[in-house]
Design an enzyme around this catalytic site. Structure first.
Site, mmCIF file in Angstrom:
data_model
loop_
_atom_site.group_PDB
_atom_site.id
_atom_site.type_symbol
_atom_site.label_atom_id
_atom_site.label_comp_id
_atom_site.label_asym_id
_atom_site.label_seq_id
_atom_site.Cartn_x
_atom_site.Cartn_y
_atom_site.Cartn_z
ATOM 1 N N ASP A 27 0.834 -1.203 0.000
ATOM 2 C CA ASP A 27 0.000 0.000 0.000
ATOM 3 C C ASP A 27 0.875 1.261 0.000
ATOM 4 O OD1 ASP A 27 -2.277 1.495 0.054
ATOM 5 O OD2 ASP A 27 -2.786 1.090 2.151
ATOM 6 N N HIS A 44 2.804 3.421 -9.052
ATOM 7 C CA HIS A 44 2.649 1.980 -9.325
ATOM 8 C C HIS A 44 3.909 1.425 -10.006
ATOM 9 C CE1 HIS A 44 -1.350 2.071 -7.826
ATOM 10 N NE2 HIS A 44 -1.881 2.723 -8.835
ATOM 11 N N LEU A 138 12.175 -19.845 -3.877
ATOM 12 C CA LEU A 138 11.035 -19.090 -3.347
ATOM 13 C C LEU A 138 9.775 -19.291 -4.205
ATOM 14 C CD1 LEU A 138 9.950 -16.678 -1.530
ATOM 15 C CD2 LEU A 138 10.714 -15.185 -3.400
#
Ligand code: FPP
Length: 247
Positions: A27, A44, A138
């Site tokens: 956020d 963004h 991962l």
């Protein structure tokens, strides 16, 4: 009362546990851009760079799974131009980043109703997932068109269909039955949820999965999140004592 026979809780309980699965509510892209008098898309874009850095850092730090809230089922309420920008970034990210993810031995999972995206993005997501499927490092789970309540509703529909077809006895439904039908089935139990930008909400993210997760709210805006921020979150997690309802 005896403990539920099919409890999804991690075995053991008590004391500091190894951190396997971290989830992040990314956020603050808009505020990061606003502070610089830039358009939201610039925030963004910078957020996408933070995604790259964080994935690399999580792999290096030995995290097993990293779930990133990239587009929520509520994000459709944003202006059409911002949605188009976010979809454009996702296209760009998938095309540019898959080779790098592959070099870093990353596996890709997708959670949410991502098949509702434009067909070319769905195709890119499927192709990225299959290209990375054999990797053993991962696991990055991208939450795309994800909402926890929608995920639970889809799981309940699947269980109801199984019950109606006689494949499952309603009396035998346990927490594990539900967990196995969530989008996150197959990922390790969730240990830590981080939300950036100072907001302290879960915003319909992994509500079931965070039942015993540690929650960490940090003021850093997502584009400023990096390896040091992840290391400090992991250090904060290590100081928590997890009891899973025990003493
Ligand atoms: C929240 O910031 C962030 C989002 C709604 C989208 C998350 C997207 C990215 C991190 C970039 C793209 C990622 C990929 C994987 C391609 P906000 O816009 O709500 O910020 P604000 O609350 O400050 O306005």
């Amino acid at each position: 009362m005896s403990p539920a026979s099919a409890s999804p809780l991690p075995a053991g309980g008590g004391g500091a546990a190894a951190l396997r699965h971290v989830a992040i509510i990314m956020d603050g892209n808009g505020r990061w851009a606003k502070r610089r008098l830039l358009p939201r898309i610039a925030g963004h874009r910078a957020g996408m760079e933070a995604v790259r850095k964080t994935i690399r850092a999580a792999g290096e730090l030995g995290v097993e799974a990293l779930t990133l809230y990239a587009f929520s089922s509520e994000n459709w309420r944003r202006p059409a131009s911002e949605i188009a920008d976010l979809m454009g970034l996702l296209r760009f990210y998938l095309r540019r980043e898959v080779a790098e993810l592959d070099r870093n031995n990353v596996r890709l999972e997708l959670i949410g109703d991502w098949r509702a995206f434009e067909p070319d993005i769905v195709a890119d997501l499927e192709s990225a997932r299959s290209r990375l499927a054999g990797n053993s490092g991962l696991t990055v789970a991208l939450a795309l068109n994800y909402g926890s309540q929608d995920e639970l509703a889809r799981a309940v529909r699947a269980i109801a269909a199984d019950a109606q077809a006689g494949r499952i006895d309603p009396a035998a439904i346990t927490a594990t039955t539900i967990e196995q039908r969530l989008d996150t089935a197959g990922l390790p139990p969730l240990d830590l949820v981080i939300r950036t930008s100072g907001e302290e909400r879960l915003s319909n993210f992994l509500l079931w999965q965070s039942a015993y997760a540690e929650l960490l709210f940090v003021d850093t805006l997502w584009p400023d999140f990096d390896q040091a921020a992840l290391e400090s979150a992991i250090a904060a997690f290590a100081r928590r004592e997890r009891r899973y309802g025990g003493r």
